[in-house]
Design an enzyme around this catalytic site. Sequence first.
Site, mmCIF file in Angstrom:
data_model
loop_
_atom_site.group_PDB
_atom_site.id
_atom_site.type_symbol
_atom_site.label_atom_id
_atom_site.label_comp_id
_atom_site.label_asym_id
_atom_site.label_seq_id
_atom_site.Cartn_x
_atom_site.Cartn_y
_atom_site.Cartn_z
ATOM 1 N N SER A 167 0.813 -1.128 0.087
ATOM 2 C CA SER A 167 -0.027 -0.095 -0.080
ATOM 3 C C SER A 167 0.701 1.243 -0.157
ATOM 4 C CB SER A 167 -0.757 0.092 1.136
ATOM 5 O OG SER A 167 -1.208 1.180 1.621
ATOM 6 N N GLU A 169 0.255 3.669 1.568
ATOM 7 C CA GLU A 169 0.192 4.108 3.103
ATOM 8 C C GLU A 169 1.840 3.782 3.627
ATOM 9 O OE1 GLU A 169 -2.191 5.333 5.613
ATOM 10 O OE2 GLU A 169 -2.678 6.173 3.559
ATOM 11 N N TYR A 190 -1.776 -0.076 10.625
ATOM 12 C CA TYR A 190 -1.841 -0.531 9.473
ATOM 13 C C TYR A 190 -0.738 -0.606 8.462
ATOM 14 C CZ TYR A 190 -3.751 -1.009 4.459
ATOM 15 O OH TYR A 190 -3.709 -1.264 3.229
HETATM 16 P P1 NDP Z 1 -11.440 -4.904 1.632
HETATM 17 O O1 NDP Z 1 -11.305 -4.495 2.953
HETATM 18 O O2 NDP Z 1 -12.475 -4.431 0.592
HETATM 19 O O3 NDP Z 1 -10.950 -6.476 1.620
HETATM 20 C C1 NDP Z 1 -10.310 -7.140 2.631
HETATM 21 C C2 NDP Z 1 -10.418 -8.668 2.348
HETATM 22 O O4 NDP Z 1 -9.749 -9.457 3.374
HETATM 23 C C3 NDP Z 1 -12.070 -9.064 2.714
HETATM 24 O O5 NDP Z 1 -12.193 -10.258 1.856
HETATM 25 C C4 NDP Z 1 -11.997 -9.630 4.120
HETATM 26 O O6 NDP Z 1 -12.838 -10.804 4.441
HETATM 27 C C5 NDP Z 1 -10.434 -10.360 4.215
HETATM 28 N N1 NDP Z 1 -10.082 -10.465 5.500
HETATM 29 C C6 NDP Z 1 -9.879 -9.734 6.416
HETATM 30 N N2 NDP Z 1 -9.454 -10.073 7.615
HETATM 31 C C7 NDP Z 1 -9.181 -11.493 7.325
HETATM 32 C C8 NDP Z 1 -8.586 -12.805 7.831
HETATM 33 N N3 NDP Z 1 -8.088 -12.456 9.051
HETATM 34 N N4 NDP Z 1 -8.625 -13.796 7.050
HETATM 35 C C9 NDP Z 1 -8.886 -13.770 5.854
HETATM 36 N N5 NDP Z 1 -9.375 -12.878 5.246
HETATM 37 C C10 NDP Z 1 -9.454 -11.645 5.716
HETATM 38 O O7 NDP Z 1 -10.013 -4.430 0.914
HETATM 39 P P2 NDP Z 1 -9.594 -4.185 -0.589
HETATM 40 O O8 NDP Z 1 -10.062 -5.133 -1.399
HETATM 41 O O9 NDP Z 1 -9.885 -2.660 -0.794
HETATM 42 O O10 NDP Z 1 -7.990 -4.265 -0.611
HETATM 43 C C11 NDP Z 1 -7.330 -5.490 -0.903
HETATM 44 C C12 NDP Z 1 -6.159 -5.497 -0.365
HETATM 45 O O11 NDP Z 1 -5.094 -4.439 -1.094
HETATM 46 C C13 NDP Z 1 -6.111 -5.195 1.218
HETATM 47 O O12 NDP Z 1 -4.796 -6.040 1.541
HETATM 48 C C14 NDP Z 1 -5.653 -3.650 1.175
HETATM 49 O O13 NDP Z 1 -4.914 -3.369 2.569
HETATM 50 C C15 NDP Z 1 -4.761 -3.598 0.271
HETATM 51 N N6 NDP Z 1 -4.700 -2.367 -0.521
HETATM 52 C C16 NDP Z 1 -5.958 -1.452 -0.910
HETATM 53 C C17 NDP Z 1 -5.868 -0.341 -1.478
HETATM 54 C C18 NDP Z 1 -7.165 0.042 -1.893
HETATM 55 O O14 NDP Z 1 -7.196 1.295 -2.035
HETATM 56 N N7 NDP Z 1 -8.099 -0.537 -1.857
HETATM 57 C C19 NDP Z 1 -4.601 0.317 -1.735
HETATM 58 C C20 NDP Z 1 -3.421 -0.460 -1.613
HETATM 59 C C21 NDP Z 1 -3.572 -1.709 -0.785
HETATM 60 P P3 NDP Z 1 -14.560 -9.993 4.952
HETATM 61 O O15 NDP Z 1 -15.312 -9.930 3.409
HETATM 62 O O16 NDP Z 1 -15.008 -11.260 5.628
HETATM 63 O O17 NDP Z 1 -14.419 -9.029 5.827
HETATM 64 P P1 GDR Z 2 -6.767 5.589 3.292
HETATM 65 O O1 GDR Z 2 -8.374 5.528 2.790
HETATM 66 O O2 GDR Z 2 -6.733 5.791 4.838
HETATM 67 O O3 GDR Z 2 -6.124 6.474 2.261
HETATM 68 O O4 GDR Z 2 -6.610 4.091 3.088
HETATM 69 P P2 GDR Z 2 -9.799 6.341 3.414
HETATM 70 O O5 GDR Z 2 -10.625 6.439 2.499
HETATM 71 O O6 GDR Z 2 -10.064 5.816 4.931
HETATM 72 O O7 GDR Z 2 -9.243 7.770 3.936
HETATM 73 C C1 GDR Z 2 -8.595 8.739 2.989
HETATM 74 C C2 GDR Z 2 -8.444 10.075 3.605
HETATM 75 O O8 GDR Z 2 -9.698 10.845 3.764
HETATM 76 C C3 GDR Z 2 -9.771 11.377 5.080
HETATM 77 N N1 GDR Z 2 -11.055 11.118 5.691
HETATM 78 C C4 GDR Z 2 -12.053 10.496 6.066
HETATM 79 N N2 GDR Z 2 -11.523 8.948 6.033
HETATM 80 C C5 GDR Z 2 -12.630 8.268 6.203
HETATM 81 N N3 GDR Z 2 -12.607 6.711 6.243
HETATM 82 N N4 GDR Z 2 -13.812 8.711 6.614
HETATM 83 C C6 GDR Z 2 -14.228 9.931 7.136
HETATM 84 O O9 GDR Z 2 -15.148 10.377 7.454
HETATM 85 C C7 GDR Z 2 -12.957 10.947 6.502
HETATM 86 N N5 GDR Z 2 -12.940 12.185 6.401
HETATM 87 C C8 GDR Z 2 -11.769 12.534 5.976
HETATM 88 C C9 GDR Z 2 -8.899 10.492 5.759
HETATM 89 O O10 GDR Z 2 -8.222 10.856 7.075
HETATM 90 C C10 GDR Z 2 -7.852 10.033 4.784
HETATM 91 O O11 GDR Z 2 -6.880 10.961 4.836
HETATM 92 C C11 GDR Z 2 -7.005 3.317 2.118
HETATM 93 C C12 GDR Z 2 -7.140 1.874 2.233
HETATM 94 O O12 GDR Z 2 -8.062 1.268 1.449
HETATM 95 C C13 GDR Z 2 -6.046 1.163 2.781
HETATM 96 O O13 GDR Z 2 -6.171 -0.188 2.983
HETATM 97 C C14 GDR Z 2 -5.253 1.318 1.672
HETATM 98 O O14 GDR Z 2 -4.011 0.887 1.907
HETATM 99 C C15 GDR Z 2 -4.849 2.846 1.275
HETATM 100 O O15 GDR Z 2 -6.221 3.333 1.062
HETATM 101 C C16 GDR Z 2 -3.935 3.024 0.136
#
Ligand code: NDP
Ligand code: GDR
Length: 378
Positions: A167, A169, A190
């Site tokens: 990520s 992050e 995280y």
């Molecule tokens: P989601 O939160 O939508 O999905 C996470 C998945 O992980 C779900 O299927 C969840 O299952 C599963 N999970 C959580 N805990 C466990 C566990 N203990 N054992 C097995 N499965 C588990 O994430 P995204 O699809 O958005 O992201 C996919 C991956 O990419 C994650 O690792 C995230 O951190 C990473 N990532 C995401 C980004 C983004 O912008 N979306 C950017 C960079 C990295 P359940 O449905 O049961 O909750």
């Molecule tokens: P992020 O995504 O932390 O970048 O992680 P999120 O959408 O939660 O926050 C983005 C930014 O928005 C600000 N923010 C808020 N965020 C949330 N969730 N709710 C609010 O009400 C709100 N108001 C302002 C946050 O402070 C932050 O700066 C996501 C996840 O998908 C991670 O798993 C992944 O690794 C990174 O993106 C890349």
Amino acid sequence: RYPDFAKKMIANRLGERTGAAGEEVGRRKVALITGITGQDGSYLTEFLLQKGYEVHGLIRRSSNFNTQRINHIYIDPHNAHKARMKLHYADLTDASSLRRWLDTILPDEVYNLAAQSHVAVSFEIPDYTADVVATGALRLLEAVRSHAAATSSSPSRRHIRYYQAGSSEMFGSTPPPQSESSPFHPRSPYAAAKCAAHWYTVNYREAYGLFACNGILFNHESPRRGENFVTRKITRAVGRIKIGLQSKLFMGNLGARRDWGFAGDYVEAMWLMLQQERPDDYVVATEEAHTVEEFLEVAFGYVGLEWRDHVVIDKRYFRPAEVDELQGDSSKARRVLGWKPRVGFQELVRMMVDEDVELAKREKVLVDAGYMDAQQQP
Ligand code: NDP
Ligand code: GDR
């Protein structure tokens, strides 16, 4: 009764792995995905099925069904000959389940997408977040390594390729643009756990010669994004406000800048990394950043609303430490993988708002019929 070419064709269609004499014929590629029920898991599954893969997903036990994002591609296992997506119970906190499914499924590619993926929540449950995100990745890498060692002289041996969902992050407070050579400075439990998972992956590549890649993906969104991430929280509220189900939206820091892309584009980059000759790490990003406030402006403006009339700042959504600005430099992925994003910022926002206005209309029908309470906000 059938000539050889016909047998091969049928075996290929059915995804069979062995012919009559036990030899491999037209074997489909097999992928194992953790986190298949998440946003990315659902898009990656669609992408791989369309490429002809057999896809196995590990799902965790939950008191409610949690397969909403993949229900549309699920085929009842009683029609097993048609089903190319199969689900199995496992958990990243349970090493034995990971090894067992690897031994059973014999995948060519493993995509580790599972995570406690909410940054703000990781401050509330840091220990659990580290267990799933960091140690979970280590457990899966170790399962792949030990499976490969145990099957090294077996005909069922697979040279497994492993993808780790890293990520942006991890860059945290490192100033933009962030590339593969930028230092990590994580700002949350995280992000620290993702850094550990990143280095475990590099270490297994260097120590054991595993084909293991880190994708360092910047934020990617879609209509399937979890409802408590900021983009989806906003577009859900826009839909509900437009349809008259809600009037206020409580938000945190509006000044944060993110490089937001479309999840459907990003899963292709994951796959491309595993198709290269050598394993490596890649940043995946649109290279364009916007503030949360700009997202509000575009999303509300698209349906003719003024965000300032509805947004209320609530301290509870601020984080103990914030990541102010993420903007990727994805030139390596563009050059080596030939990847580039197809959906731009405005189009992404419009796609999400369109879907959430439709969803709000369906909710309104339930509210009007007395089946749902309008106050039940996501
Ligand atoms: P989601 O939160 O939508 O999905 C996470 C998945 O992980 C779900 O299927 C969840 O299952 C599963 N999970 C959580 N805990 C466990 C566990 N203990 N054992 C097995 N499965 C588990 O994430 P995204 O699809 O958005 O992201 C996919 C991956 O990419 C994650 O690792 C995230 O951190 C990473 N990532 C995401 C980004 C983004 O912008 N979306 C950017 C960079 C990295 P359940 O449905 O049961 O909750
Ligand atoms: P992020 O995504 O932390 O970048 O992680 P999120 O959408 O939660 O926050 C983005 C930014 O928005 C600000 N923010 C808020 N965020 C949330 N969730 N709710 C609010 O009400 C709100 N108001 C302002 C946050 O402070 C932050 O700066 C996501 C996840 O998908 C991670 O798993 C992944 O690794 C990174 O993106 C890349």
